[in-house]
Design an enzyme around this catalytic site. Structure first.
Site, mmCIF file in Angstrom:
data_model
loop_
_atom_site.group_PDB
_atom_site.id
_atom_site.type_symbol
_atom_site.label_atom_id
_atom_site.label_comp_id
_atom_site.label_asym_id
_atom_site.label_seq_id
_atom_site.Cartn_x
_atom_site.Cartn_y
_atom_site.Cartn_z
ATOM 1 N N TYR A 156 26.112 4.288 -45.210
ATOM 2 C CA TYR A 156 25.816 4.605 -43.798
ATOM 3 C C TYR A 156 25.758 6.129 -43.616
ATOM 4 O O TYR A 156 25.076 6.647 -42.740
ATOM 5 C CB TYR A 156 26.851 3.954 -42.883
ATOM 6 N N LYS A 163 27.389 8.960 -35.538
ATOM 7 C CA LYS A 163 27.995 8.007 -34.587
ATOM 8 C C LYS A 163 29.371 8.491 -34.136
ATOM 9 O O LYS A 163 29.763 8.270 -32.988
ATOM 10 C CB LYS A 163 28.094 6.605 -35.205
HETATM 11 O O1 0WD Z 1 23.162 -3.368 -37.052
HETATM 12 C C1 0WD Z 1 22.538 -2.754 -36.199
HETATM 13 N N1 0WD Z 1 21.241 -2.922 -36.053
HETATM 14 C C2 0WD Z 1 23.283 -1.812 -35.320
HETATM 15 C C3 0WD Z 1 22.608 -0.873 -34.566
HETATM 16 C C4 0WD Z 1 24.753 -1.914 -35.288
HETATM 17 C C5 0WD Z 1 25.378 -0.986 -34.382
HETATM 18 C C6 0WD Z 1 24.656 -0.056 -33.681
HETATM 19 N N2 0WD Z 1 23.283 -0.009 -33.777
HETATM 20 C C7 0WD Z 1 22.571 0.996 -32.995
HETATM 21 C C8 0WD Z 1 21.589 1.856 -33.732
HETATM 22 O O2 0WD Z 1 22.228 2.871 -34.487
HETATM 23 C C9 0WD Z 1 20.805 2.433 -32.553
HETATM 24 O O3 0WD Z 1 21.550 3.461 -31.940
HETATM 25 O O4 0WD Z 1 21.810 0.370 -32.009
HETATM 26 C C10 0WD Z 1 20.755 1.237 -31.614
HETATM 27 C C11 0WD Z 1 19.458 0.460 -31.623
HETATM 28 O O5 0WD Z 1 19.120 0.122 -32.940
HETATM 29 P P1 0WD Z 1 18.439 -1.244 -33.399
HETATM 30 O O6 0WD Z 1 18.167 -2.106 -32.234
HETATM 31 O O7 0WD Z 1 19.229 -1.732 -34.534
HETATM 32 O O8 0WD Z 1 17.095 -0.716 -34.068
HETATM 33 P P2 0WD Z 1 15.540 -0.690 -33.684
HETATM 34 O O9 0WD Z 1 15.091 -2.001 -33.172
HETATM 35 O O10 0WD Z 1 14.849 -0.151 -34.892
HETATM 36 O O11 0WD Z 1 15.499 0.397 -32.533
HETATM 37 C C12 0WD Z 1 15.864 1.720 -32.733
HETATM 38 C C13 0WD Z 1 14.802 2.550 -32.068
HETATM 39 C C14 0WD Z 1 13.573 2.933 -32.845
HETATM 40 O O12 0WD Z 1 12.949 2.022 -33.479
HETATM 41 P P3 0WD Z 1 12.263 2.453 -34.935
HETATM 42 O O13 0WD Z 1 12.554 1.240 -35.739
HETATM 43 O O14 0WD Z 1 10.843 2.687 -34.598
HETATM 44 O O15 0WD Z 1 12.985 3.689 -35.494
HETATM 45 O O16 0WD Z 1 15.188 3.869 -31.797
HETATM 46 C C15 0WD Z 1 14.028 4.489 -31.300
HETATM 47 C C16 0WD Z 1 12.846 3.689 -31.754
HETATM 48 O O17 0WD Z 1 12.303 2.934 -30.729
HETATM 49 N N3 0WD Z 1 13.815 5.836 -31.777
HETATM 50 C C17 0WD Z 1 13.417 6.803 -30.945
HETATM 51 N N4 0WD Z 1 13.188 6.775 -29.614
HETATM 52 C C18 0WD Z 1 12.757 7.924 -29.060
HETATM 53 N N5 0WD Z 1 12.557 9.045 -29.762
HETATM 54 C C19 0WD Z 1 13.240 7.934 -31.740
HETATM 55 C C20 0WD Z 1 12.787 9.096 -31.097
HETATM 56 N N6 0WD Z 1 12.570 10.237 -31.746
HETATM 57 N N7 0WD Z 1 13.536 7.609 -33.039
HETATM 58 C C21 0WD Z 1 13.903 6.320 -33.037
#
Ligand code: 0WD
Length: 270
Positions: A156, A163
């Protein structure tokens, strides 16, 4: 009547219907909130538009959080569309894929900067720019964090450091915005299979382990996270701020991992 009836919520970080932010949007919609969405880049635009329509919203704005002008434009656009705002969902994190391969010791200066900028500073910038729209509305902000902030989760890496900074940021912002009557909290979610998760080397093993040994022995869903987000952004949580709430089926409370039957099998051979 839903418990978010009459509230206007901005949802960031929807990439597709597996995103945690999608689960939050679904739960908010069910509870009567009006929704607006952001997308990070052109590639995500049409998918996010479709998702917004699913929730009866045509408010979809571009916002790459690494760009100050995008954040300012977003505040202006929300202001023109709604005139006010009650809830911000910050569900954004990013670090270059190679940062998840080795250890923290391999972190590049550029990777460190990017992870902190996109995953942490963005919360400060969004809060500051959108704050005027929340005036007098007892606003609620939530962000998403992970247990890798507290303990070492192999691979991680820099995201664990980001985080930890994010969780600290939540406490400092909670102090700053309390004088305006607003709250901010973090949800520490257990692992969920999303696009972002696939960048992390060995994520499937992490997911398997966490699911097996948490006290309920079941995976976390985006619905689990969505329902907690509803509570935290509702007036029921009016005295909760600066907090990190674990939505992980109790994984973080364990000192020795495994449910009784697993431990018996693994330690005592049955
Ligand atoms: O296990 C998990 N999936 C966990 C996620 C466990 C605990 C926490 N999280 C957190 C992540 O660290 C994040 O903060 O939850 C949050 C959402 O993540 P997610 O739902 O797991 O991931 P995803 O569906 O990929 O959404 C994250 C999004 C990006 O998607 P992509 O896949 O294209 O990177 O963050 C956004 C984007 O939509 N993102 C941005 N938005 C605006 N500006 C940018 C940016 N520069 N970069 C990424």
């Amino acid at each position: 009547m839903g418990i978010l009836e009459g509230k206007k919520a901005l949802i960031t970080g929807v990439a597709n219907e597996k995103s945690i932010a999608y689960g939050i949007a679904k739960a908010f919609h069910r509870e009567g909130a009006q929704l607006a969405f952001t997308y990070a880049n052109e590639k995500l635009k049409s998918r996010v538009k479709e998702i917004a329509l699913e929730f009866g919203s045509e408010l979809v704005f571009e916002c790459d959080v690494s760009k100050d002008e995008h954040i300012k434009d977003l505040a202006q656009a929300i202001g023109s569309a709604w005139g006010s705002l009650d809830i911000i969902v910050h569900s954004i994190a990013f670090a270059p894929r190679e940062e998840f391969k080795g250890g923290v010791i391999d972190t590049s200066r550029e990777g460190f900067k990017i992870a902190m900028d996109i995953s942490v500073y963005s919360l400060i910038a969004l809060t500051r720019e959108l704050l005027p729209l929340m005036e007098g509305r007892n606003g609620a902000i939530i962000t998403l964090t992970y247990y890798g902030a507290e303990k070492v989760v192999p691979h991680y890496n820099v995201m664990g450091i980001a985080k930890a900074a994010l969780e600290s940021t939540v406490r400092y912002l909670a102090y700053d915005i309390a004088k305006y009557g607003h709250r901010i909290n973090a949800i520490s979610a257990g692992p969920v299979k999303t696009l972002a998760a696939y960048s992390i080397t060995g994520f499937h093993l992490l997911m398997e382990h966490t699911t097996k040994v948490n006290p309920f022995g079941r995976p976390i869903t985006i619905e689990d996270v969505g329902d907690t987000a509803v509570f935290l952004c509702s007036d029921w949580a009016r005295a909760i701020t600066g907090e990190v709430i674990h939505v992980d089926n109790g994984y973080h409370i364990m000192g020795v991992f495994g449910r009784e039957e697993e431990i018996k099998k693994e330690v005592f051979g049955g």
